[in-house]
Design a protein around this motif. Structure first.
Motif, PDB file in Angstrom:
ATOM      1  N   CYS A   1     -38.735 -18.068  50.906  1.00  0.00           N
ATOM      2  CA  CYS A   1     -37.725 -18.462  49.906  1.00  0.00           C
ATOM      3  C   CYS A   1     -38.325 -18.689  48.524  1.00  0.00           C
ATOM      4  CB  CYS A   1     -37.006 -19.734  50.347  1.00  0.00           C
ATOM      5  SG  CYS A   1     -35.823 -19.462  51.635  1.00  0.00           S
ATOM      6  N   VAL A   2     -39.414 -19.458  48.460  1.00  0.00           N
ATOM      7  CA  VAL A   2     -40.002 -19.780  47.156  1.00  0.00           C
ATOM      8  C   VAL A   2     -40.513 -18.501  46.495  1.00  0.00           C
ATOM      9  CG1 VAL A   2     -41.835 -21.023  45.952  1.00  0.00           C
ATOM     10  CG2 VAL A   2     -40.593 -22.140  47.820  1.00  0.00           C
TER      11      VAL A   2
ATOM     12  N   PHE B   1     -36.181 -36.346  51.494  1.00  0.00           N
ATOM     13  CA  PHE B   1     -36.526 -36.554  50.088  1.00  0.00           C
ATOM     14  C   PHE B   1     -35.491 -35.877  49.179  1.00  0.00           C
ATOM     15  CE2 PHE B   1     -38.639 -35.204  46.145  1.00  0.00           C
ATOM     16  CZ  PHE B   1     -38.966 -36.450  45.632  1.00  0.00           C
TER      17      PHE B   1
ATOM     18  N   PHE C   1     -32.559 -38.005  49.117  1.00  0.00           N
ATOM     19  CA  PHE C   1     -32.840 -39.178  48.290  1.00  0.00           C
ATOM     20  C   PHE C   1     -32.646 -38.843  46.807  1.00  0.00           C
ATOM     21  CE2 PHE C   1     -36.406 -41.125  45.820  1.00  0.00           C
ATOM     22  CZ  PHE C   1     -35.885 -42.413  45.727  1.00  0.00           C
ATOM     23  N   VAL C   2     -33.176 -37.712  46.383  1.00  0.00           N
ATOM     24  CA  VAL C   2     -33.020 -37.301  44.975  1.00  0.00           C
ATOM     25  C   VAL C   2     -31.545 -37.074  44.663  1.00  0.00           C
ATOM     26  CG1 VAL C   2     -33.576 -35.527  43.260  1.00  0.00           C
ATOM     27  CG2 VAL C   2     -35.326 -36.299  44.882  1.00  0.00           C
TER      28      VAL C   2
ATOM     29  N   LEU D   1     -36.305 -38.947  34.590  1.00  0.00           N
ATOM     30  CA  LEU D   1     -35.699 -39.107  35.908  1.00  0.00           C
ATOM     31  C   LEU D   1     -35.702 -40.583  36.270  1.00  0.00           C
ATOM     32  CD1 LEU D   1     -37.458 -36.141  37.738  1.00  0.00           C
ATOM     33  CD2 LEU D   1     -34.994 -36.347  37.316  1.00  0.00           C
ATOM     34  N   PRO D   2     -34.808 -41.001  37.176  1.00  0.00           N
ATOM     35  CA  PRO D   2     -34.803 -42.407  37.594  1.00  0.00           C
ATOM     36  C   PRO D   2     -36.178 -42.849  38.105  1.00  0.00           C
ATOM     37  CG  PRO D   2     -32.859 -41.282  38.421  1.00  0.00           C
ATOM     38  CD  PRO D   2     -33.739 -40.219  37.823  1.00  0.00           C
TER      39      PRO D   2
ATOM     40  N   VAL E   1     -29.876 -40.413  44.137  1.00  0.00           N
ATOM     41  CA  VAL E   1     -30.330 -41.241  43.011  1.00  0.00           C
ATOM     42  C   VAL E   1     -30.000 -40.625  41.648  1.00  0.00           C
ATOM     43  CG1 VAL E   1     -32.426 -42.123  41.898  1.00  0.00           C
ATOM     44  CG2 VAL E   1     -32.148 -42.336  44.363  1.00  0.00           C
ATOM     45  N   VAL E   2     -29.998 -39.302  41.592  1.00  0.00           N
ATOM     46  CA  VAL E   2     -29.769 -38.627  40.310  1.00  0.00           C
ATOM     47  C   VAL E   2     -28.262 -38.367  40.126  1.00  0.00           C
ATOM     48  CG1 VAL E   2     -30.212 -36.500  39.012  1.00  0.00           C
ATOM     49  CG2 VAL E   2     -32.042 -37.552  40.359  1.00  0.00           C
TER      50      VAL E   2
ATOM     51  N   ILE F   1     -37.510 -42.213  41.645  1.00  0.00           N
ATOM     52  CA  ILE F   1     -38.066 -40.899  41.972  1.00  0.00           C
ATOM     53  C   ILE F   1     -39.494 -40.779  41.444  1.00  0.00           C
ATOM     54  CG2 ILE F   1     -37.871 -38.417  41.501  1.00  0.00           C
ATOM     55  CD1 ILE F   1     -34.844 -38.786  41.528  1.00  0.00           C
TER      56      ILE F   1
ATOM     57  N   VAL G   1     -41.218 -29.352  33.466  1.00  0.00           N
ATOM     58  CA  VAL G   1     -41.148 -30.330  32.378  1.00  0.00           C
ATOM     59  C   VAL G   1     -39.786 -31.009  32.407  1.00  0.00           C
ATOM     60  CG1 VAL G   1     -42.781 -29.092  30.892  1.00  0.00           C
ATOM     61  CG2 VAL G   1     -40.330 -28.616  30.702  1.00  0.00           C
ATOM     62  N   LEU G   2     -39.788 -32.239  31.940  1.00  0.00           N
ATOM     63  CA  LEU G   2     -38.557 -33.021  31.871  1.00  0.00           C
ATOM     64  C   LEU G   2     -37.844 -32.770  30.547  1.00  0.00           C
ATOM     65  CD1 LEU G   2     -39.897 -36.473  33.103  1.00  0.00           C
ATOM     66  CD2 LEU G   2     -38.166 -35.100  34.272  1.00  0.00           C
TER      67      LEU G   2
ATOM     68  N   LEU H   1     -32.637 -30.829  37.225  1.00  0.00           N
ATOM     69  CA  LEU H   1     -33.475 -32.036  37.334  1.00  0.00           C
ATOM     70  C   LEU H   1     -34.584 -31.978  36.284  1.00  0.00           C
ATOM     71  CD1 LEU H   1     -34.003 -32.031  41.206  1.00  0.00           C
ATOM     72  CD2 LEU H   1     -32.536 -33.598  39.922  1.00  0.00           C
ATOM     73  N   VAL H   2     -35.196 -30.803  36.204  1.00  0.00           N
ATOM     74  CA  VAL H   2     -36.288 -30.538  35.261  1.00  0.00           C
ATOM     75  C   VAL H   2     -36.155 -29.075  34.839  1.00  0.00           C
ATOM     76  CG1 VAL H   2     -37.893 -32.240  36.222  1.00  0.00           C
ATOM     77  CG2 VAL H   2     -37.841 -29.941  37.170  1.00  0.00           C
TER      78      VAL H   2
ATOM     79  N   ARG I   1     -36.078 -25.556  48.455  1.00  0.00           N
ATOM     80  CA  ARG I   1     -36.787 -24.380  48.981  1.00  0.00           C
ATOM     81  C   ARG I   1     -38.208 -24.714  49.416  1.00  0.00           C
ATOM     82  NH1 ARG I   1     -35.255 -21.492  43.844  1.00  0.00           N
ATOM     83  NH2 ARG I   1     -33.223 -20.619  44.267  1.00  0.00           N
ATOM     84  N   TYR I   2     -38.763 -25.797  48.879  1.00  0.00           N
ATOM     85  CA  TYR I   2     -40.189 -26.075  49.070  1.00  0.00           C
ATOM     86  C   TYR I   2     -40.408 -26.917  50.326  1.00  0.00           C
ATOM     87  CZ  TYR I   2     -40.939 -24.326  44.368  1.00  0.00           C
ATOM     88  OH  TYR I   2     -40.996 -23.523  43.267  1.00  0.00           O
ATOM     89  N   PRO I   3     -41.210 -26.425  51.266  1.00  0.00           N
ATOM     90  CA  PRO I   3     -41.479 -27.230  52.465  1.00  0.00           C
ATOM     91  C   PRO I   3     -42.288 -28.487  52.164  1.00  0.00           C
ATOM     92  CG  PRO I   3     -42.761 -25.195  52.475  1.00  0.00           C
ATOM     93  CD  PRO I   3     -41.817 -25.101  51.322  1.00  0.00           C
ATOM     94  N   LEU I   4     -42.810 -28.581  50.929  1.00  0.00           N
ATOM     95  CA  LEU I   4     -43.525 -29.806  50.531  1.00  0.00           C
ATOM     96  C   LEU I   4     -42.577 -30.991  50.458  1.00  0.00           C
ATOM     97  CD1 LEU I   4     -45.571 -28.289  47.552  1.00  0.00           C
ATOM     98  CD2 LEU I   4     -46.388 -28.675  49.877  1.00  0.00           C
ATOM     99  N   PHE I   5     -41.285 -30.700  50.331  1.00  0.00           N
ATOM    100  CA  PHE I   5     -40.305 -31.772  50.166  1.00  0.00           C
ATOM    101  C   PHE I   5     -39.380 -31.808  51.378  1.00  0.00           C
ATOM    102  CE2 PHE I   5     -41.243 -30.038  45.914  1.00  0.00           C
ATOM    103  CZ  PHE I   5     -42.011 -31.110  45.470  1.00  0.00           C
ATOM    104  N   PRO I   6     -39.527 -32.817  52.232  1.00  0.00           N
ATOM    105  CA  PRO I   6     -38.687 -32.892  53.423  1.00  0.00           C
ATOM    106  C   PRO I   6     -37.216 -33.120  53.040  1.00  0.00           C
ATOM    107  CG  PRO I   6     -40.060 -34.855  53.209  1.00  0.00           C
ATOM    108  CD  PRO I   6     -40.499 -33.913  52.148  1.00  0.00           C
TER     109      PRO I   6
ATOM    110  N   THR J   1     -43.871 -38.668  47.295  1.00  0.00           N
ATOM    111  CA  THR J   1     -43.480 -37.274  47.570  1.00  0.00           C
ATOM    112  C   THR J   1     -43.196 -36.531  46.269  1.00  0.00           C
ATOM    113  OG1 THR J   1     -42.569 -37.934  49.689  1.00  0.00           O
ATOM    114  CG2 THR J   1     -41.885 -35.799  48.857  1.00  0.00           C
TER     115      THR J   1
ATOM    116  N   LYS K   1     -47.212 -26.310  55.333  1.00  0.00           N
ATOM    117  CA  LYS K   1     -46.919 -25.120  56.147  1.00  0.00           C
ATOM    118  C   LYS K   1     -45.928 -24.238  55.387  1.00  0.00           C
ATOM    119  CE  LYS K   1     -47.572 -27.149  60.729  1.00  0.00           C
ATOM    120  NZ  LYS K   1     -48.150 -28.428  60.293  1.00  0.00           N
TER     121      LYS K   1
ATOM    122  N   PHE L   1     -34.420 -26.149  36.870  1.00  0.00           N
ATOM    123  CA  PHE L   1     -34.944 -26.336  38.227  1.00  0.00           C
ATOM    124  C   PHE L   1     -34.201 -27.532  38.810  1.00  0.00           C
ATOM    125  CE2 PHE L   1     -37.799 -27.903  41.448  1.00  0.00           C
ATOM    126  CZ  PHE L   1     -38.546 -26.821  41.897  1.00  0.00           C
TER     127      PHE L   1
ATOM    128  N   GLU M   1     -42.920 -21.987  55.609  1.00  0.00           N
ATOM    129  CA  GLU M   1     -41.883 -21.795  56.625  1.00  0.00           C
ATOM    130  C   GLU M   1     -41.073 -20.523  56.424  1.00  0.00           C
ATOM    131  OE1 GLU M   1     -39.831 -25.492  56.347  1.00  0.00           O
ATOM    132  OE2 GLU M   1     -41.462 -26.607  57.314  1.00  0.00           O
TER     133      GLU M   1
END
Lengths: 71, 188
Positions: free
Chosen positions: B26-27, A37, A40-41, B175-176, A44-45, B179, B170-171, A53-54, A29-34, B184, B21, A22, B23
């Motif tokens: 996709c997911v 953000f 930013f990821v 992660l840094p 940083v990564v 984050i 799961v990791l 990432l995971v 894809r997720y609207p939860l994450f603008p 968020t 919301k 993932f 949009e």
């Protein structure tokens, strides 16, 4: 670690039914994450982890019917 | 050491999902087949925020009682309801009133009479011991600051021999810190 938590509360037969990386593309894809953000990821990564990432996993387990393995 | 208290985490998550919301598809299209999505209300599809497809792996049978922990707008609850059929029941649980309203609306609009939704916390499930055949959950356990407690509750409500099928992130390596302590990121 998560698998161990399942065993610790009493589940048995813990198995991984599915496992997939993932990364940033999936995150976006997720609207939860603008977008800021996600950017930013990305910043940083390290780039070699942008696709992983995971991991997304599906775990299955069951309650013992009786005290399985016990006497 | 956690960066957020239980109350802070719950507040952030509730606020996020109260205003979330959908949009696009996709997911949902990344997680479910077109066949699975066909016939589901568009609102449930657009508000799919899971990370896997636990219903596909849950081994549901007609007549099962299945509990969807953190049901959101209901996509997995409806998929489970379809599989357990009219003699089974699909119970959706969520802590966010808006998501529960949407899940109930989507179930009604799709004609599912075997769906009930309940407000509650995964760490204190409002169901009797051994009352459920299968627990599914999709991208929700990670939202808890007390994951072992949530798993223990799933174990409690499952009948002997009952099954749990959870999708989550799961990791493989850390992660840094920037984050992990970002509010968020908490909703993932």
């Amino acid at each position: 670690m998560l698998r161990k938590k399942f065993f610790n509360v009493g589940f048995v037969g813990v198995d991984v039914a599915d496992r997939a990386p993932f990364g940033l593309t999936a995150l976006a894809r997720y609207p939860l994450f603008p977008p800021e953000f996600v950017d930013f990821v990305r910043a940083v990564v390290p780039a070699d982890r942008h696709d992983t990432l995971v991991y997304s996993v599906v775990l299955t387990a069951r309650n013992p019917i009786v005290r399985e393995g016990g006497s | 050491m956690p960066y957020f208290t239980e109350a802070q985490a719950r507040s952030i998550i509730r606020e996020t999902y109260e205003s979330a919301k959908g949009e696009d598809r996709c997911v949902a299209q990344a997680l479910y087949t077109l066949q699975e999505l066909s016939g589901l209300p568009e609102g449930a599809v657009m508000l799919a925020f899971g990370v896997g497809n636990p219903v596909r792996h849950a081994g549901l049978s007609p007549g099962d009682v299945v509990l969807d922990v953190g049901c959101g707008a209901g996509i997995d609850t409806l998929l489970a309801a379809s599989r357990v059929g009219p003699n089974g029941r699909a119970l959706g649980l969520d802590m966010t009133p808006r998501m529960l309203e949407l899940a109930a609306h989507h179930a009604a609009s799709a004609g599912f009479a075997n769906v009930d939704v309940h407000e509650g916390l995964m760490e204190a499930l409002p169901f009797a011991d051994a009352s459920v055949d299968v627990v599914v959950s999709n991208g929700v356990l990670n939202l808890s600051t007390r994951k072992s407690r949530a798993l223990a509750e799933m174990h409690r409500v499952l009948r002997p021999g009952g099954r749990v099928c959870l999708a989550d992130l799961v990791l493989s390596e850390n992660l840094p810190e920037e984050i992990v302590k970002n509010p968020t990121a908490l909703v993932a």
